[in-house]
Design an enzyme around this catalytic site. Structure first.
Site, PDB file in Angstrom:
ATOM      1  N   CYS A 101       3.882   5.663  17.846  1.00 53.79           N
ATOM      2  CA  CYS A 101       5.096   5.669  18.629  1.00 53.79           C
ATOM      3  C   CYS A 101       6.234   6.167  17.745  1.00 53.79           C
ATOM      4  O   CYS A 101       6.624   5.499  16.806  1.00 53.79           O
ATOM      5  CB  CYS A 101       5.391   4.254  19.101  1.00 53.79           C
ATOM      6  SG  CYS A 101       6.629   4.202  20.364  1.00 53.79           S
ATOM      7  N   THR A 145      11.441  -6.851 -11.324  1.00 51.53           N
ATOM      8  CA  THR A 145      10.849  -8.173 -11.553  1.00 51.53           C
ATOM      9  C   THR A 145       9.593  -8.318 -10.699  1.00 51.53           C
ATOM     10  O   THR A 145       9.629  -8.086  -9.493  1.00 51.53           O
ATOM     11  CB  THR A 145      11.874  -9.274 -11.194  1.00 51.53           C
ATOM     12  OG1 THR A 145      13.040  -9.055 -11.991  1.00 51.53           O
ATOM     13  CG2 THR A 145      11.322 -10.667 -11.452  1.00 51.53           C
ATOM     14  N   ASN A 151      -7.907   4.187   8.921  1.00 50.18           N
ATOM     15  CA  ASN A 151      -7.339   3.000   9.566  1.00 50.18           C
ATOM     16  C   ASN A 151      -7.398   3.060  11.086  1.00 50.18           C
ATOM     17  O   ASN A 151      -7.237   2.049  11.749  1.00 50.18           O
ATOM     18  CB  ASN A 151      -5.883   2.809   9.117  1.00 50.18           C
ATOM     19  CG  ASN A 151      -5.066   4.076   9.230  1.00 50.18           C
ATOM     20  OD1 ASN A 151      -5.345   5.066   8.566  1.00 50.18           O
ATOM     21  ND2 ASN A 151      -4.072   4.055  10.101  1.00 50.18           N
ATOM     22  N   GLY A 170       0.811  -1.209   0.000  1.00 54.86           N
ATOM     23  CA  GLY A 170       0.000   0.000   0.000  1.00 54.86           C
ATOM     24  C   GLY A 170       0.846   1.262   0.000  1.00 54.86           C
ATOM     25  O   GLY A 170       0.533   2.246  -0.676  1.00 54.86           O
ATOM     26  N   THR A 171       1.944   1.243   0.756  1.00 51.42           N
ATOM     27  CA  THR A 171       2.790   2.436   0.849  1.00 51.42           C
ATOM     28  C   THR A 171       3.353   2.806  -0.512  1.00 51.42           C
ATOM     29  O   THR A 171       3.317   3.972  -0.924  1.00 51.42           O
ATOM     30  CB  THR A 171       3.927   2.191   1.865  1.00 51.42           C
ATOM     31  OG1 THR A 171       3.340   1.899   3.129  1.00 51.42           O
ATOM     32  CG2 THR A 171       4.831   3.411   1.998  1.00 51.42           C
ATOM     33  N   SER A 181      -3.675  -3.004  -0.583  1.00 52.56           N
ATOM     34  CA  SER A 181      -2.615  -3.761   0.074  1.00 52.56           C
ATOM     35  C   SER A 181      -3.138  -5.152   0.422  1.00 52.56           C
ATOM     36  O   SER A 181      -4.256  -5.290   0.925  1.00 52.56           O
ATOM     37  CB  SER A 181      -2.190  -3.029   1.348  1.00 52.56           C
ATOM     38  OG  SER A 181      -1.295  -3.818   2.082  1.00 52.56           O
ATOM     39  N   ALA A 182      -2.306  -6.170   0.164  1.00 55.70           N
ATOM     40  CA  ALA A 182      -2.756  -7.553   0.356  1.00 55.70           C
ATOM     41  C   ALA A 182      -2.890  -7.948   1.821  1.00 55.70           C
ATOM     42  O   ALA A 182      -3.819  -8.657   2.212  1.00 55.70           O
ATOM     43  CB  ALA A 182      -1.780  -8.506  -0.343  1.00 55.70           C
TER      44      ALA A 182
HETATM   45  N1  PLP Z   1      -2.894   3.101   3.863  1.00 52.49           N
HETATM   46  C1  PLP Z   1      -3.609   2.702   4.909  1.00 52.49           C
HETATM   47  C2  PLP Z   1      -4.931   3.354   5.182  1.00 52.49           C
HETATM   48  C3  PLP Z   1      -3.136   1.707   5.761  1.00 52.49           C
HETATM   49  O1  PLP Z   1      -3.847   1.327   6.815  1.00 52.49           O
HETATM   50  C4  PLP Z   1      -1.874   1.122   5.464  1.00 52.49           C
HETATM   51  C5  PLP Z   1      -1.291   0.100   6.364  1.00 52.49           C
HETATM   52  O2  PLP Z   1      -1.139   0.281   7.545  1.00 52.49           O
HETATM   53  C6  PLP Z   1      -1.166   1.556   4.338  1.00 52.49           C
HETATM   54  C7  PLP Z   1      -1.712   2.553   3.555  1.00 52.49           C
HETATM   55  C8  PLP Z   1       0.174   0.991   3.982  1.00 52.49           C
HETATM   56  O3  PLP Z   1       0.056  -0.285   3.432  1.00 52.49           O
HETATM   57  P1  PLP Z   1       1.316  -1.299   3.458  1.00 52.49           P
HETATM   58  O4  PLP Z   1       1.445  -1.770   4.876  1.00 52.49           O
HETATM   59  O5  PLP Z   1       0.936  -2.399   2.510  1.00 52.49           O
HETATM   60  O6  PLP Z   1       2.491  -0.553   2.974  1.00 52.49           O
END
Ligand code: PLP
Length: 381
Positions: free
Chosen positions: A323, A235, A149, A71-72, A197-198
């Protein structure tokens, strides 16, 4: 007594079906999807299968899916990739995940104007504030998460998509916490990009995807080979991509039933905690929330002491407090909702998921008040 995992918003256990699908790709069909020979062709076929399966879940076409390392990376690719091609401000919200806040802050350091939209006290950004931000000035990009989140609060993504489409401003949505929890049909919502994100839906860590609507220009983050149509060189992690696709498919298949089951468990836990702790504040309670997240503040108790106390009782939850450099600071999300530090600080995020049972929730409901009282007593001395 077996430990209870109530931190599904942080990560989820790998689903057995996902492990099985990935194992074949790791052990047998391990070719490089860019190779010409039969191993490569087999891997490429499986990669395209994963792409088509994920696309079907989110209502996109396969060509609009770019696999990433999570996701990041998907959020970074969208925020940098879309904004670097355009002049103007980047409108974001103050409750975004660090995966969006980080790149947006970097753009601000580089001289961009970055207005942050604040939510109301319920944790949800209002449509009117999005409209007025997009009407005021030259905007290069709008970015807003679908579900928060920390509180689970659902943001007005459909409305924002309509507004941004009218204003011809690209719109990026962080859909990481929405996948498998909310109905997502990208053929119906005119957004430019969406991050997934998986590991939040029973898939592996380190695997994600960015939906990029056909015709959307985006500069890649990385330079290297031409994989993923040059948008994400490197890859491709075919097993990870398949893990994401299978996990997303299963989460979507079970979404309606799981939403009903988990919201009943979540609401029961909320009632139980309210009865036992009269001062309890339920954060985001007035917003539409995903069924899996309950965020509560227990004034007078220390968040770290509660987390440690619960861990000793075998219960894993997390705190709204981030934290950083060893210091527990009140959550930026709860602070943006207008909570004073003494309420934002002592917060717990309890997040439920596929493996959560009624017994787990009952035990958490009985244990949290005891641990909170101990933490409060500790804070008084
Ligand atoms: N965006 C949100 C709302 C999330 O909750 C998270 C994960 O904590 C991410 C992005 C980041 O995803 P990843 O952990 O796959 O990098």
């Amino acid at each position: 007594m077996s430990p209870i995992y109530l931190d599904h918003a942080a990560t989820t256990p790998l689903r057995p079906e996902v492990r099985d699908a990935m194992r074949t790709l790791l052990d047998e069909e391990y070719g490089n999807a860019s190779s010409i020979h039969r191993w490569g062709r087999a891997a490429a076929a499986r990669l395209e299968e994963a792409r088509a399966r994920l696309a079907a879940v989110v209502g996109s076409s396969p060509a609009e899916i770019v696999f990433t390392s999570g996701g990041t990376e998907a959020d970074n690719l969208a925020v940098f990739g879309l904004s670097r091609l355009r002049r103007g401000s980047v409108v974001s919200s103050s409750i975004e995940h660090r995966a969006v806040l980080g790149p947006v802050q970097r753009l601000r350091e580089e001289g961009r104007v970055v207005p942050f939209l604040d939510p109301e006290t319920d944790g949800s950004v209002r449509e009117e504030s999005i409209r007025s931000a997009l009407e005021n000035g030259n905007v290069a990009l709008l970015t807003l998460m679908w579900a928060n989140n920390e509180t689970g609060a659902v943001q007005p993504v459909e409305a924002a998509a309509g507004i941004s489409e009218e204003a011809r401003i690209p719109f990026h949505v962080d859909a990481v916490q929405a996948l498998g929890k909310l109905a997502i049909d990208l053929s119906e919502v005119p957004i430019a990009t969406a991050a997934f994100s998986a590991h939040k839906v029973g898939g592996p860590k380190g695997s994600g995807a960015l939906f990029v609507r056909r015709g959307t220009e985006l500069t890649p983050l990385l330079v290297g080979g031409g994989q993923e149509n040059g948008r994400r060189p490197g890859t491709v992690n075919v097993a990870g991509a398949m893990g994401l696709a299978v996990a997303a498919e299963l989460a979507e298949r079970e979404r309606v039933a799981e939403t009903a089951r988990l919201s009943a468990l979540r609401d029961g836990l909320e009632r139980c905690l309210r009865e036992a702790i009269p001062e309890l504040v339920v954060n985001g309670v007035d917003a539409e929330r995903v069924a899996t997240i309950l965020n509560v503040s227990i004034p007078g108790a220390d968040a770290e002491a509660m987390l440690m106390g619960l861990d000793m009782e075998g219960i894993a939850v997390s705190s709204g407090s981030a934290c950083s450099s060893g210091a527990v600071t009140p959550s930026h999300v709860l602070r943006a909702m207008g909570l004073p530090p003494e309420v934002a600080g002592p917060s717990l995020r309890i997040s439920l998921g596929r493996t959560t049972t009624a017994e787990d929730v009952d035990r958490a409901g009985a244990t949290i008040p005891v641990v909170a009282e101990r933490a409060r007593a500790l804070a008084r001395v």
